[in-house]
Motif scaffolding. Structure first.
Motif, PDB file in Angstrom:
ATOM      1  N   TYR A 223      63.401  53.630  53.795  1.00 44.55           N
ATOM      2  CA  TYR A 223      62.778  54.526  52.821  1.00 44.55           C
ATOM      3  C   TYR A 223      61.672  55.335  53.480  1.00 44.55           C
ATOM      4  CZ  TYR A 223      60.223  56.077  48.670  1.00 44.55           C
ATOM      5  OH  TYR A 223      59.577  56.839  47.723  1.00 44.55           O
ATOM      6  N   GLY A 224      60.966  54.694  54.404  1.00 46.06           N
ATOM      7  CA  GLY A 224      59.942  55.388  55.181  1.00 46.06           C
ATOM      8  C   GLY A 224      58.547  54.980  54.786  1.00 46.06           C
ATOM      9  N   PHE A 225      57.831  54.378  55.733  1.00 46.40           N
ATOM     10  CA  PHE A 225      56.457  53.989  55.431  1.00 46.40           C
ATOM     11  C   PHE A 225      55.591  55.208  55.143  1.00 46.40           C
ATOM     12  CE2 PHE A 225      57.781  50.307  58.169  1.00 46.40           C
ATOM     13  CZ  PHE A 225      57.737  49.359  57.161  1.00 46.40           C
ATOM     14  N   ASP A 226      55.963  56.339  55.727  1.00 46.51           N
ATOM     15  CA  ASP A 226      55.210  57.570  55.438  1.00 46.51           C
ATOM     16  C   ASP A 226      55.361  57.995  53.983  1.00 46.51           C
ATOM     17  OD1 ASP A 226      54.269  57.790  57.994  1.00 46.51           O
ATOM     18  OD2 ASP A 226      55.861  59.123  58.687  1.00 46.51           O
ATOM     19  N   ASN A 227      56.439  57.559  53.341  1.00 41.32           N
ATOM     20  CA  ASN A 227      56.684  57.946  51.949  1.00 41.32           C
ATOM     21  C   ASN A 227      56.028  57.002  50.950  1.00 41.32           C
ATOM     22  OD1 ASN A 227      58.322  60.116  52.777  1.00 41.32           O
ATOM     23  ND2 ASN A 227      60.101  58.754  52.970  1.00 41.32           N
ATOM     24  N   ILE A 228      55.451  55.932  51.430  1.00 39.52           N
ATOM     25  CA  ILE A 228      54.776  54.986  50.539  1.00 39.52           C
ATOM     26  C   ILE A 228      53.337  55.445  50.385  1.00 39.52           C
ATOM     27  CG2 ILE A 228      54.045  52.591  50.230  1.00 39.52           C
ATOM     28  CD1 ILE A 228      56.465  51.759  51.904  1.00 39.52           C
ATOM     29  N   PRO A 229      52.897  55.782  49.171  1.00 39.04           N
ATOM     30  CA  PRO A 229      51.539  56.314  48.989  1.00 39.04           C
ATOM     31  C   PRO A 229      50.484  55.277  49.366  1.00 39.04           C
ATOM     32  CG  PRO A 229      52.550  55.825  46.865  1.00 39.04           C
ATOM     33  CD  PRO A 229      53.626  55.672  47.888  1.00 39.04           C
ATOM     34  N   ALA A 230      49.411  55.751  49.976  1.00 39.30           N
ATOM     35  CA  ALA A 230      48.314  54.869  50.390  1.00 39.30           C
ATOM     36  C   ALA A 230      47.296  54.781  49.268  1.00 39.30           C
ATOM     37  CB  ALA A 230      47.668  55.399  51.663  1.00 39.30           C
ATOM     38  N   ASN A 231      47.676  54.101  48.188  1.00 42.72           N
ATOM     39  CA  ASN A 231      46.784  53.952  47.042  1.00 42.72           C
ATOM     40  C   ASN A 231      45.856  52.766  47.260  1.00 42.72           C
ATOM     41  OD1 ASN A 231      48.050  56.071  45.678  1.00 42.72           O
ATOM     42  ND2 ASN A 231      49.604  54.691  44.819  1.00 42.72           N
ATOM     43  N   PRO A 232      44.568  52.926  46.983  1.00 39.50           N
ATOM     44  CA  PRO A 232      43.661  51.781  47.113  1.00 39.50           C
ATOM     45  C   PRO A 232      44.006  50.736  46.061  1.00 39.50           C
ATOM     46  CG  PRO A 232      42.550  53.639  46.081  1.00 39.50           C
ATOM     47  CD  PRO A 232      43.875  54.137  46.544  1.00 39.50           C
ATOM     48  N   PRO A 233      43.768  49.462  46.348  1.00 41.10           N
ATOM     49  CA  PRO A 233      44.090  48.423  45.366  1.00 41.10           C
ATOM     50  C   PRO A 233      43.226  48.561  44.119  1.00 41.10           C
ATOM     51  CG  PRO A 233      42.805  47.518  47.179  1.00 41.10           C
ATOM     52  CD  PRO A 233      43.180  48.905  47.580  1.00 41.10           C
ATOM     53  N   VAL A 234      43.838  48.320  42.968  1.00 38.55           N
ATOM     54  CA  VAL A 234      43.118  48.371  41.698  1.00 38.55           C
ATOM     55  C   VAL A 234      42.715  46.951  41.349  1.00 38.55           C
ATOM     56  CG1 VAL A 234      43.221  49.025  39.284  1.00 38.55           C
ATOM     57  CG2 VAL A 234      44.459  50.372  40.993  1.00 38.55           C
ATOM     58  N   ALA A 235      41.445  46.650  41.564  1.00 40.14           N
ATOM     59  CA  ALA A 235      40.948  45.297  41.305  1.00 40.14           C
ATOM     60  C   ALA A 235      39.444  45.378  41.087  1.00 40.14           C
ATOM     61  CB  ALA A 235      41.268  44.376  42.488  1.00 40.14           C
ATOM     62  N   PRO A 236      38.893  44.482  40.273  1.00 35.37           N
ATOM     63  CA  PRO A 236      37.433  44.483  40.092  1.00 35.37           C
ATOM     64  C   PRO A 236      36.742  44.150  41.404  1.00 35.37           C
ATOM     65  CG  PRO A 236      38.424  42.522  39.115  1.00 35.37           C
ATOM     66  CD  PRO A 236      39.544  43.429  39.495  1.00 35.37           C
ATOM     67  N   SER A 237      35.703  44.891  41.695  1.00 35.05           N
ATOM     68  CA  SER A 237      34.951  44.682  42.930  1.00 35.05           C
ATOM     69  C   SER A 237      33.602  44.090  42.578  1.00 35.05           C
ATOM     70  CB  SER A 237      34.760  46.015  43.671  1.00 35.05           C
ATOM     71  OG  SER A 237      34.025  45.811  44.852  1.00 35.05           O
ATOM     72  N   LYS A 238      33.375  42.874  43.032  1.00 34.78           N
ATOM     73  CA  LYS A 238      32.139  42.167  42.709  1.00 34.78           C
ATOM     74  C   LYS A 238      31.482  41.701  44.001  1.00 34.78           C
ATOM     75  CE  LYS A 238      30.289  38.313  39.985  1.00 34.78           C
ATOM     76  NZ  LYS A 238      30.630  37.166  39.110  1.00 34.78           N
ATOM     77  N   MET A 239      30.242  42.079  44.190  1.00 31.62           N
ATOM     78  CA  MET A 239      29.504  41.669  45.370  1.00 31.62           C
ATOM     79  C   MET A 239      29.040  40.220  45.190  1.00 31.62           C
ATOM     80  SD  MET A 239      29.653  44.291  47.314  1.00 31.62           S
ATOM     81  CE  MET A 239      28.463  43.861  48.570  1.00 31.62           C
ATOM     82  N   LEU A 240      29.505  39.363  46.052  1.00 33.28           N
ATOM     83  CA  LEU A 240      29.125  37.952  45.990  1.00 33.28           C
ATOM     84  C   LEU A 240      27.852  37.732  46.787  1.00 33.28           C
ATOM     85  CD1 LEU A 240      32.643  36.306  46.452  1.00 33.28           C
ATOM     86  CD2 LEU A 240      31.433  36.819  44.326  1.00 33.28           C
ATOM     87  N   ARG A 241      26.983  36.912  46.255  1.00 34.36           N
ATOM     88  CA  ARG A 241      25.726  36.643  46.923  1.00 34.36           C
ATOM     89  C   ARG A 241      25.934  35.619  48.029  1.00 34.36           C
ATOM     90  NH1 ARG A 241      20.768  35.184  43.189  1.00 34.36           N
ATOM     91  NH2 ARG A 241      22.276  33.627  42.490  1.00 34.36           N
ATOM     92  N   GLN A 242      25.415  35.923  49.208  1.00 34.82           N
ATOM     93  CA  GLN A 242      25.500  35.003  50.337  1.00 34.82           C
ATOM     94  C   GLN A 242      24.506  33.866  50.126  1.00 34.82           C
ATOM     95  OE1 GLN A 242      27.493  34.898  52.951  1.00 34.82           O
ATOM     96  NE2 GLN A 242      26.487  33.084  53.794  1.00 34.82           N
ATOM     97  N   PRO A 243      24.986  32.618  50.160  1.00 30.96           N
ATOM     98  CA  PRO A 243      24.052  31.489  49.972  1.00 30.96           C
ATOM     99  C   PRO A 243      22.932  31.547  51.008  1.00 30.96           C
ATOM    100  CG  PRO A 243      26.333  30.736  49.916  1.00 30.96           C
ATOM    101  CD  PRO A 243      26.365  32.162  50.343  1.00 30.96           C
TER     102      PRO A 243
END
Length: 815
Positions: A473-493
């Motif tokens: 199919y072609g990797f060039d034809n696969i859109p480079a969409n960023p993942p749709v997921a909640p982004s949460k900054m975790l605190r470093q202990p």
């Protein structure tokens, strides 16, 4: 896999230029490593026919030649090549030609004779590094023809880096199949036209090891002319694929291997005694190979044997005794399917690799043995013909299939493929892709059932089919969409360092990071870990990297030796890596393997001067206490204790009297010490100074105490010095531990802030108050209160209690 682009285009010729073709291959998983022209750019060079050769009147080594370059009149050219002769066809650079390196051809006069061009060698044209005179062309070359066209010098050499699963692309036909599928361009495969037999002779073959050989196909040919020259077109194709032309029969064998992906072998029939037997080798058997190396065969090595013994190393290399030569007249052609498991790793065991083993251990098409024998026969008849005009006698094909791989159908869910790829590719397009890949399939209720062809050993699970869909199919034809997921900054202990912070901390202590293999020599495990049962690798990448390490000592010492061999005088290195130990308590989990503990350790080594050479500090070798200070810095603010090894727990790699366990917060987390002198001697390390090593559990170093507020006293501190005499074997740490334990229980010691050793004295002279088995320790005690200035009574009470504690628990007395 290296091949000629023009040769590939005889199989499939898509409407793509070189750059587009190589990009297509790379994006389909066939990474193009190199893409080079056959010859550098030059112009004005044509085919010339030498008409006359006469001596130069004024030079012994020069010749005056008349050459036909397709013009109305011959050209006069002065030539110094020793092989110039009348009738030869050679390259000629005409006036105005531009050669590699920027050389321009102009009319010149050489020793009084005009020269109107230059006859060229292969080196002068940039098509070879060797130059033994003029480059001789085939007699059929046309005078005046552009040499780039005559020699196909506008071709390009493409080298692709294949992953082990793509064995089907180890041939021109295999790469052509991929290009055909990727571009939907028709494939023109070579015609394996059946050659009719004209005699009934068959060489008896017996397959005794079906787990070694699944199919064996052969044919007898008599009366071949093995001395016939290899055609120039075949030589060119072989050389452009990295194969050296040897003789006609060998060249044809190699040509079919490159063309069809089928390693084959040609026996000199007159040197074969009786029939052939395919079997496993017997103990004590030896075989002289085509590379003139004589090897002793192990019982798990497959062989093709005759009445005299082994004549070929199955799937790897033929034997010298039955090799063909230019004197050969009768031959036996062999094409077999060898099981990959029976061939894998066997050549590497004998420290060589062959084109045949490289292909067979990855899997070769088992359905086309007979067709490839036909292709071999066709080329041999075309090139080698018969002797003295007699026709070659061709026997029937003897084909024995005893144990062939089963082609298990593989299922692929359309919805699953769409989810993995991230594109809703329609069922119809997936079906078209499978057709282009020549994969037979059925489709029912959103489920493809695909039967892999005989040349595809890489299709076994659903993900393999999803990969095929994505590639075509072609990797060039696969859109480079960023993942749709909640982004949460975790605190470093706050109480834990990251590995990155840990690396920076060790580097700040003047150590350089190294990265070594987790695979080590078995001898290292015996020497440095007293481990006689290490975890062994089933298929090591090298014979000396056969086991998994259980500590980092061997790797660090190897780095030290490497640097010392390159004249480094000061080496301070560290490594953060896993070690591997047997542990029955460990169970299978997301990041664990049952019975195997894989902790992360930090190991370090210091050798040479304690500091870089400088004018202000005398040069001295690094010692135990220098590295201990480094560890105290790494663990700060936690306190580090060094507990000497007891005789029954001494570390096998370390000097017994100059090593210790590292204890932090009451737990042993590693060790520190000098290398044992026996290993210094065995591993050729300098004897005047020993390297100091340490190894710590990474998790212990990652933990750090959270800062806690403590009030700063505004009142002055009181300092007292106290000297006591103790038995010589009493460690200083014991005295410090006694005081530390009592401070939490005694109010009188609440004002004691610090106890620090500042002197040690030993003497064999009783007149100085010390016996031979005693030592004097001088401590500096710091006392301070946050509420008031200390008076003498409080200070004296604390000093008295410390003295009493040492007297009671450590057999100490005031000096």
């Amino acid at each position: 896999m290296k091949f000629s682009e023009n040769w590939l285009r005889t199989f499939v010729n898509p409407a793509l230029d070189n750059a587009q073709l190589t990009h297509l291959l790379t994006m389909a998983g066939l990474e193009v490593e190199e893409n080079d022209p056959v010859a550098p750019a030059f112009t004005g060079v044509v085919v010339a026919e030498v008409l006359e050769v006469a001596p130069h009147p004024n030079a012994d080594r020069l010749r005056v030649c008349k050459v036909n370059v397709g013009q109305a009149e011959p050209l006069q050219i002065v030539c110094g090549a020793p092989n110039v002769a009348v009738g030869l066809k050679v390259p000629c650079a005409t006036i105005g030609a531009s050669l590699p390196g920027g050389m321009a051809i102009k009319p010149v006069t050489m020793r009084g004779v005009d020269s109107q061009g230059m006859l060229c060698s292969a080196k002068e044209l940039g098509i070879s590094e060797e130059s033994n005179g003029l480059h001789i062309l085939v007699a059929s070359a046309t005078a005046g023809q552009d040499i780039r066209q005559a020699l196909d010098l506008d071709d390009r050499l493409i080298t692709i880096k294949l992953t082990p699963n793509k064995a089907d692309c180890l041939s021109l036909l295999g790469v052509a199949r991929e290009v055909s599928a990727l571009t939907d361009t028709p494939l023109s495969a070579p015609a394996n036209t059946p050659v009719p037999s004209n005699m009934a002779e068959v060489l008896p073959v017996k397959i005794e090891a079906p787990d070694l050989c699944g199919r064996f196909t052969g044919r007898v040919l008599r009366g071949v002319n093995a001395a016939a020259p290899t055609p120039q077109w075949m030589k060119d194709r072989l050389e452009r694929c990295g194969q050296r032309s040897i003789s006609a029969l060998v060249d044809i064998s190699n040509y079919v291997m490159l063309e069809q992906g089928r390693p084959n072998h040609i026996f000199d029939l007159d040197k074969v005694s009786g029939g052939l037997t395919v079997r496993w080798a017997k103990a004590g058997e030896t075989l002289k190979l085509l590379n003139e190396q004589t090897i002793e065969l192990a019982a798990d090595i497959g062989v093709v044997a005759d009445a005299n013994g082994p004549e070929a190393m199955a799937g790897i290399m033929g034997g010298d005794a039955t090799a063909v030569s230019t004197e050969t007249r009768n031959i036996y052609l062999e094409a077999a399917f060898w099981w990959p498991e029976a061939i894998a790793g066997k050549a590497r065991r004998y420290n060589f690799s062959t084109d045949a083993s490289h292909r067979f251990e990855r899997g070769v098409d088992f359905a086309t043995n007979a067709e490839h024998i036909e292709r071999l026969t066709q080329l041999i008849l075309e090139v080698c013909g018969g002797v003295n005009g007699e026709p070659v006698q061709v026997g029937p094909i003897d084909d024995q299939a005893v144990n062939l791989p089963a082609r298990t159908p593989v299922k692929m869910r359309v919805a699953r493929a769409q989810k993995i790829i991230g594109v809703a590719i329609p069922e119809s397009e997936m079906a078209a892709i499978f057709k282009r890949l020549q994969l037979s399939f059925t489709l029912e209720d959103g489920m493809f059932t695909v039967t892999p062809p005989s040349y595809r050993f890489d299709i076994a699970i659903e993900e393999d089919l999803v990969e095929e869909i994505a590639r075509v199919y072609g990797f060039d034809n696969i859109p480079a969409n960023p993942p749709v997921a909640p982004s949460k900054m975790l605190r470093q202990p706050e109480g834990q360092r990251t590995l990155s912070q840990l690396r920076q901390l060790v580097a700040q202590a003047d150590y350089q990071e190294v990265i070594n293999y987790s695979f080590v020599e078995a001898e290292w495990e015996t020497d440095f870990a007293a481990n006689n049962n290490p975890i062994k690798l089933l298929n090591p990448i090298a014979s000396q990297l056969a086991v998994m390490r259980s500590n980092l000592v061997g790797s660090l010492l190897q780095t030290l030796r490497f640097n010392l061999n390159r004249k480094a005088s000061r080496v301070r290195v560290f490594e953060i890596g896993r070690v591997f130990k047997r542990d029955a308590v460990v169970v299978d989990g997301p990041a664990t393997v049952a019975g195997l503990d894989q902790p992360l350790h930090v190991g370090g080594l210091a050798f040479g001067p304690a500091q870089e050479e400088q004018w202000g500090t005398p040069t001295r070798a690094v010692d135990f206490y220098d590295v201990k200070a480094d560890l105290e810095l790494l663990f700060a603010p936690a306190a580090v204790r060094c507990i000497a090894f007891s005789p029954d727990e001494a570390h096998p790699a370390l000097h017994p009297g100059r090593s210790a366990n590292i204890e932090v917060n009451g737990r042993v987390v590693g060790w520190l010490g000098e290398l044992h002198p026996r290993w210094q001697q065995k591993y050729d390390l300098p004897q005047q100074a020993a390297p100091v090593l340490f190894e710590i559990e990474a998790e212990a170093l990652r933990q750090i105490a959270v800062p806690v507020f403590a009030e700063i006293s505004r009142f002055p501190a009181v300092v007292r010095d106290l000297a006591v005499v103790v038995p010589i074997e009493t460690p200083v740490q014991v005295l410090l531990d006694v005081v530390a334990t009592a401070r939490s229980e005694s109010s009188a010691l609440g004002v004691l802030q610090d106890v620090r050793l500042f002197d040690e004295f030993r003497s064999k002279d009783p007149a100085k108050g010390l016996m031979q088995n005693e030592k004097s320790l001088a401590f500096r005690l710091t006392l301070q209160d946050t509420e008031q200035t200390l008076d003498d009574a409080v200070v004296d009470a604390a000093i008295t209690q410390v003295t009493q504690l040492w007297t009671q628990h450590c057999d100490a007395r005031l000096r």
